[in-house]
Design an enzyme around this catalytic site. Sequence first.
Site, PDB file in Angstrom:
ATOM      1  N   TYR A  36       0.851  -1.197   0.000  1.00  0.00           N
ATOM      2  CA  TYR A  36       0.000   0.000   0.000  1.00  0.00           C
ATOM      3  C   TYR A  36       0.890   1.253   0.000  1.00  0.00           C
ATOM      4  O   TYR A  36       1.636   1.503   0.948  1.00  0.00           O
ATOM      5  CB  TYR A  36      -0.937   0.033   1.214  1.00  0.00           C
ATOM      6  CG  TYR A  36      -1.953  -1.103   1.276  1.00  0.00           C
ATOM      7  CD1 TYR A  36      -2.200  -1.946   0.187  1.00  0.00           C
ATOM      8  CD2 TYR A  36      -2.697  -1.331   2.436  1.00  0.00           C
ATOM      9  CE1 TYR A  36      -3.134  -2.974   0.250  1.00  0.00           C
ATOM     10  CE2 TYR A  36      -3.638  -2.355   2.504  1.00  0.00           C
ATOM     11  CZ  TYR A  36      -3.845  -3.178   1.407  1.00  0.00           C
ATOM     12  OH  TYR A  36      -4.773  -4.194   1.488  1.00  0.00           O
ATOM     13  N   HIS A  95      -0.619 -11.828   1.189  1.00  0.00           N
ATOM     14  CA  HIS A  95      -1.584 -10.976   0.469  1.00  0.00           C
ATOM     15  C   HIS A  95      -2.244 -11.752  -0.677  1.00  0.00           C
ATOM     16  O   HIS A  95      -3.380 -11.497  -1.055  1.00  0.00           O
ATOM     17  CB  HIS A  95      -0.860  -9.742  -0.073  1.00  0.00           C
ATOM     18  CG  HIS A  95      -1.713  -8.528  -0.175  1.00  0.00           C
ATOM     19  ND1 HIS A  95      -1.218  -7.260  -0.144  1.00  0.00           N
ATOM     20  CD2 HIS A  95      -3.067  -8.384  -0.324  1.00  0.00           C
ATOM     21  CE1 HIS A  95      -2.213  -6.399  -0.266  1.00  0.00           C
ATOM     22  NE2 HIS A  95      -3.336  -7.055  -0.378  1.00  0.00           N
TER      23      HIS A  95
HETATM   24  N1  NAP Z   1      -6.460  -8.348   1.243  1.00  0.00           N
HETATM   25  C1  NAP Z   1      -6.772  -7.731   0.130  1.00  0.00           C
HETATM   26  O1  NAP Z   1      -6.511  -8.247  -0.978  1.00  0.00           O
HETATM   27  C2  NAP Z   1      -7.454  -6.390   0.194  1.00  0.00           C
HETATM   28  C3  NAP Z   1      -7.954  -5.815  -0.987  1.00  0.00           C
HETATM   29  C4  NAP Z   1      -8.571  -4.564  -0.892  1.00  0.00           C
HETATM   30  C5  NAP Z   1      -8.681  -3.917   0.333  1.00  0.00           C
HETATM   31  N2  NAP Z   1      -8.152  -4.497   1.466  1.00  0.00           N
HETATM   32  C6  NAP Z   1      -8.229  -3.816   2.777  1.00  0.00           C
HETATM   33  O2  NAP Z   1      -9.581  -3.500   3.052  1.00  0.00           O
HETATM   34  C7  NAP Z   1      -9.731  -2.102   3.350  1.00  0.00           C
HETATM   35  C8  NAP Z   1     -11.099  -1.644   2.914  1.00  0.00           C
HETATM   36  O3  NAP Z   1     -11.341  -1.957   1.570  1.00  0.00           O
HETATM   37  P1  NAP Z   1     -11.596  -0.843   0.439  1.00  0.00           P
HETATM   38  O4  NAP Z   1     -10.882   0.408   0.818  1.00  0.00           O
HETATM   39  O5  NAP Z   1     -11.261  -1.444  -0.850  1.00  0.00           O
HETATM   40  O6  NAP Z   1     -13.168  -0.652   0.443  1.00  0.00           O
HETATM   41  P2  NAP Z   1     -14.246   0.024   1.422  1.00  0.00           P
HETATM   42  O7  NAP Z   1     -13.767   0.078   2.825  1.00  0.00           O
HETATM   43  O8  NAP Z   1     -15.506  -0.694   1.120  1.00  0.00           O
HETATM   44  O9  NAP Z   1     -14.405   1.485   0.840  1.00  0.00           O
HETATM   45  C9  NAP Z   1     -13.551   2.536   1.162  1.00  0.00           C
HETATM   46  C10 NAP Z   1     -14.106   3.767   0.439  1.00  0.00           C
HETATM   47  O10 NAP Z   1     -15.408   4.058   0.963  1.00  0.00           O
HETATM   48  C11 NAP Z   1     -15.429   5.386   1.455  1.00  0.00           C
HETATM   49  N3  NAP Z   1     -16.202   5.391   2.694  1.00  0.00           N
HETATM   50  C12 NAP Z   1     -15.896   4.818   3.894  1.00  0.00           C
HETATM   51  N4  NAP Z   1     -16.868   5.031   4.786  1.00  0.00           N
HETATM   52  C13 NAP Z   1     -17.822   5.775   4.145  1.00  0.00           C
HETATM   53  C14 NAP Z   1     -19.050   6.304   4.525  1.00  0.00           C
HETATM   54  N5  NAP Z   1     -19.543   6.150   5.757  1.00  0.00           N
HETATM   55  N6  NAP Z   1     -19.767   7.035   3.597  1.00  0.00           N
HETATM   56  C15 NAP Z   1     -19.304   7.205   2.352  1.00  0.00           C
HETATM   57  N7  NAP Z   1     -18.125   6.698   1.919  1.00  0.00           N
HETATM   58  C16 NAP Z   1     -17.396   5.992   2.818  1.00  0.00           C
HETATM   59  C17 NAP Z   1     -13.986   5.796   1.682  1.00  0.00           C
HETATM   60  O11 NAP Z   1     -13.834   7.185   1.476  1.00  0.00           O
HETATM   61  P3  NAP Z   1     -13.305   8.131   2.690  1.00  0.00           P
HETATM   62  O12 NAP Z   1     -11.876   7.732   2.923  1.00  0.00           O
HETATM   63  O13 NAP Z   1     -13.485   9.516   2.184  1.00  0.00           O
HETATM   64  O14 NAP Z   1     -14.209   7.825   3.852  1.00  0.00           O
HETATM   65  C18 NAP Z   1     -13.263   4.994   0.608  1.00  0.00           C
HETATM   66  O15 NAP Z   1     -13.301   5.691  -0.616  1.00  0.00           O
HETATM   67  C19 NAP Z   1      -8.547  -1.456   2.617  1.00  0.00           C
HETATM   68  O16 NAP Z   1      -8.222  -0.212   3.169  1.00  0.00           O
HETATM   69  C20 NAP Z   1      -7.463  -2.515   2.836  1.00  0.00           C
HETATM   70  O17 NAP Z   1      -6.884  -2.344   4.113  1.00  0.00           O
HETATM   71  C21 NAP Z   1      -7.565  -5.731   1.403  1.00  0.00           C
END
Ligand code: NAP
Length: 271
Positions: A36, A95
Amino acid sequence: MGGRWETDTSQDDKEIRAIRYALENGITHLDTAESYGDGHAEELIATATQGIDRSRLFIVSKVSGNHQKYDDLLRSCEASLKRLKTDYLDLYLLHRFPDTGTNIHDTMRAMDRLVEEGMVRHIGVCNMTVNRYTEAQKHTANTLVCNQLHFSLDCREITDKGILQYCQENDIFVTAWGPLSKGVLKKAKILHDMAQKYGKTAYQVALNWLIMQPYVITIPKTSTPEHLDENLGALGWELSQDDWQKLAEEFPNQRLISDRVSLDYEADIKP
Ligand SMILES: NC(=O)c1ccc[n+]([C@@H]2O[C@H](COP(=O)([O-])OP(=O)(O)OC[C@H]3O[C@@H](n4cnc5c(N)ncnc54)[C@H](OP(=O)(O)O)[C@@H]3O)[C@@H](O)[C@H]2O)c1
């Protein structure tokens, strides 16, 4: 945070403030990875957690699929610890399943060594089918405690392919990533109707629907304090079983394969 695959320092102040705000509001589980922002996300966590009692934090990082040969994996973990300014990780995850050319046995031997040396407390994996998970488990002396997977109201691959059920039956935590589908879930009318019924927001319902399931925890990402406040409101109440089921069945446009990370069933079934 800290950039996608390349370092981006332009949001540092905002992102450090967001992590601190989360910690001040009771968040303890910090999920990151060496990839990241090419390591910068880990540096942001180090800055944000400065002065905080380490034992209050649960820090998770991940080693990329192309760094899983024995020596590479040890080097990756050391580099993550250095960037995070800590001497241990609470959970270290693969990962991806190791890239072709890397033997899973060597990968798991390296993970075991990290546990033996106290650099890692627990180990786990991400994005693994049941076959791949059991294959990885065969090669380690430790228990793989977690499989981190794409799971949300609109992404149901892990229920469709029996991965969630396997984890629930075998005492393995599922960490649901992408729980809000990057903030687009709330287009669905059913979620608004449900939110209105419970006096909650659409995202609070979406997160509650996930964590009501045994063994499921989730890691919504946010750099916006108002979003953190909203997401924390997913805790402390529960949907009724009937409403949980209604959402499970009637949420529109469900995908049975993640559009973001392939679990690679083809590779899975090769001997
Ligand atoms: N292991 C893997 O392969 C893998 C893959 C992808 C992700 N991940 C992990 O999972 C975490 C979360 O996944 P993700 O970031 O892909 O998806 P997510 O958490 O579903 O979505 C994050 C997005 O949603 C927005 N958001 C969050 N809360 C909100 C709310 N209450 N209202 C409106 N928008 C909101 C955030 O914007 P703001 O920042 O402006 O709130 C950001 O743009 C990542 O940070 C990472 O640590 C792991």
